[in-house]
Design a protein around this motif. Sequence first.
Motif, PDB file in Angstrom:
ATOM      1  N   PHE A  96       0.781  -1.302   0.035  1.00 25.95           N
ATOM      2  CA  PHE A  96       0.158  -0.111  -0.117  1.00 25.95           C
ATOM      3  C   PHE A  96       0.896   1.306   0.075  1.00 25.95           C
ATOM      4  O   PHE A  96       1.884   1.385   0.517  1.00 25.95           O
ATOM      5  CB  PHE A  96      -0.968   0.017   1.171  1.00 25.95           C
ATOM      6  N   ALA A  97       0.343   2.091  -0.694  1.00 26.78           N
ATOM      7  CA  ALA A  97       0.982   3.750  -0.585  1.00 26.78           C
ATOM      8  C   ALA A  97       0.744   4.131   0.900  1.00 26.78           C
ATOM      9  O   ALA A  97       1.817   4.461   1.289  1.00 26.78           O
ATOM     10  CB  ALA A  97       0.397   4.369  -1.608  1.00 26.78           C
ATOM     11  N   THR A 138      -2.629   1.790   6.298  1.00 29.76           N
ATOM     12  CA  THR A 138      -3.505   0.659   5.926  1.00 29.76           C
ATOM     13  C   THR A 138      -2.906  -0.582   5.635  1.00 29.76           C
ATOM     14  O   THR A 138      -3.306  -1.708   6.127  1.00 29.76           O
ATOM     15  CB  THR A 138      -3.757   1.185   4.217  1.00 29.76           C
ATOM     16  N   LYS A 142      -2.438  -2.422   8.821  1.00 27.98           N
ATOM     17  CA  LYS A 142      -3.916  -2.919   9.429  1.00 27.98           C
ATOM     18  C   LYS A 142      -4.220  -4.062   8.697  1.00 27.98           C
ATOM     19  O   LYS A 142      -4.816  -4.983   9.220  1.00 27.98           O
ATOM     20  CB  LYS A 142      -4.777  -1.641   9.311  1.00 27.98           C
ATOM     21  N   ALA A 143      -3.912  -3.942   7.226  1.00 24.36           N
ATOM     22  CA  ALA A 143      -4.569  -5.141   6.532  1.00 24.36           C
ATOM     23  C   ALA A 143      -3.881  -6.245   6.895  1.00 24.36           C
ATOM     24  O   ALA A 143      -4.328  -7.434   6.606  1.00 24.36           O
ATOM     25  CB  ALA A 143      -4.396  -4.748   4.784  1.00 24.36           C
ATOM     26  N   LEU A 185      -9.208  -6.899   1.111  1.00 22.48           N
ATOM     27  CA  LEU A 185      -8.204  -6.521   1.986  1.00 22.48           C
ATOM     28  C   LEU A 185      -7.141  -5.787   0.847  1.00 22.48           C
ATOM     29  O   LEU A 185      -6.300  -4.812   1.063  1.00 22.48           O
ATOM     30  CB  LEU A 185      -7.324  -7.865   2.130  1.00 22.48           C
ATOM     31  N   SER A 224      -7.086  -1.221  -2.027  1.00 22.40           N
ATOM     32  CA  SER A 224      -6.429   0.134  -2.524  1.00 22.40           C
ATOM     33  C   SER A 224      -4.702  -0.131  -2.572  1.00 22.40           C
ATOM     34  O   SER A 224      -4.270   0.367  -2.445  1.00 22.40           O
ATOM     35  CB  SER A 224      -6.533   1.259  -1.205  1.00 22.40           C
ATOM     36  N   ALA A 225      -4.380  -1.339  -2.487  1.00 21.87           N
ATOM     37  CA  ALA A 225      -3.123  -1.714  -2.852  1.00 21.87           C
ATOM     38  C   ALA A 225      -2.736  -1.577  -4.294  1.00 21.87           C
ATOM     39  O   ALA A 225      -3.357  -1.345  -5.314  1.00 21.87           O
ATOM     40  CB  ALA A 225      -2.783  -3.201  -2.382  1.00 21.87           C
ATOM     41  N   ASP A 226      -1.197  -1.396  -4.617  1.00 23.51           N
ATOM     42  CA  ASP A 226      -0.759  -1.037  -5.802  1.00 23.51           C
ATOM     43  C   ASP A 226      -1.028  -1.999  -6.384  1.00 23.51           C
ATOM     44  O   ASP A 226      -1.460  -1.723  -7.861  1.00 23.51           O
ATOM     45  CB  ASP A 226       0.540  -0.609  -5.692  1.00 23.51           C
ATOM     46  N   LEU A 243     -11.327  -0.397   6.248  1.00 29.21           N
ATOM     47  CA  LEU A 243      -9.570  -0.085   6.482  1.00 29.21           C
ATOM     48  C   LEU A 243      -9.093   0.561   5.328  1.00 29.21           C
ATOM     49  O   LEU A 243      -8.371   1.480   5.342  1.00 29.21           O
ATOM     50  CB  LEU A 243      -9.143  -1.488   6.644  1.00 29.21           C
TER      51      LEU A 243
END
Lengths: 254, 221
Positions: free
Chosen positions: A149-150, A154, A157-158, B151, B154-156, B218
Amino acid sequence: MFKWLDPYAKPETLYRLCGLWFPWLMTAAFISLLIGMVWGLAFTPADYQQGDSYRIIHIHVPAAIWSMGAYSSMAIAALIALVWQVKAAQWAIGAIAPIGAVFTVIALFTGAAWGKPMWGTWWVWDARLTSELILLFLYLGVIALSGAFADRQTGAKASALLALVGVVNLPIIHFSVEWWNTLHQGATITKFAKPSIDASMLWPLLISILAFGLWLAALTCLRLKTAILQNEQHRPWVRQLVSSSLKSSVIKEG
Amino acid sequence: MVMFKAAFVREWRLLARQKADWLNPLMFFLIVLTLFPLGIGAKPNLLAEIAPGIIWIAALLSVLLGAERLFKDDFRQGVLEQLVAADEPMLFYVLAKIISSWCSTALPLLLISPLIALLLGLDATAWLAVLLTLLLGTPLLNLLAALGAALTLSADKGGILLALLILPLYIPLLIFASAAVDNASLGLDYSGQLAVLSAMLCLALALVPLAVLKALKLNVG
């Protein structure tokens, strides 16, 4: 109890504590590792059946035990992070995961190296081997997710959530794999049933297990310290710390 | 209930408009199944023996393929943000999403399973076992895939990461489902495996939607 524990979760206090514990833990780990390895690898009698090659047990078993121990502690940290929203617990997950993954790799590698002379093959699709391999995949998932994640928050937590999901799944995976194995093949392991271990071999093994546990704790302290600094770099206490250590190094060099 | 119905109707309207979302995984499933006989050799005995494993691995991959887009559009268009901001329970949205994703990606697999049985040379009892395990197992596939999608929202690099996270969790399902079909093709009783599959499904039904909800919140932040 939480009132008593809560102040320790403050990043600054935790950083100090980790710094305080790290040298003791590392020294204890180093000494017990030295004793366990030298005693186990050089001074215990050879096995009547497996000869000298059984000695790899002093690396294999501690690594395997603590690969699971690290996952449990990671899951506990994840629970604390999600339920009580303790930030330090989130960072602890990222600190433990790579160590646990390396322990898993050590257990798998030494297991393969032990399996070659004993079973005549590097790899058997046996229940324990398979669940250890899956454990490695779970670790890699947690590590990959936390870095994907950027926004670092986040990611932390993920990966906490994933670690918890993994720990619910781990017993299911373990028993299903065991069940699957006993359906297809059973003889591979019973043929090489472990003789109940003699005290002369047990003591160095126990010391090695203790050593690996201390080592895990020491490395976790070290990595957690770094994680705290990284995540709190904008806070005044970190800046103060950095500038004072810079000053002292300048004085030493000057 | 009104919330659930609204979310459900919306999902179906979206699926009717974006046919690629459910047609592509189905085609992928068929193509993967075709590749196995070509790669391994088309001896009928061999095919019937490995068919359960092949069918299950293909089903697992095609559900995974469809999962990546599950929450993506809603995330990009701000639907999820509105849902989080609105003071309504979001669990209905999650449930509607999972149920409609099962209907769109897994139900077609069930419907074409007789065709698959013909292609791979399975007899009627083995086909029935495949059908039953798919019926019990695919909801579990969709639940876990939804968790992975939430999960990695929003990951790249969501897609490959999703597979990496979720595939290890599919292992128990794969083991029990292919054991059930194996037993069936040997003429043995496989009700035990079906019971274990149902137990895993119940556990997942109770826990996974909550985890999905948490993961969505999240990612929305």
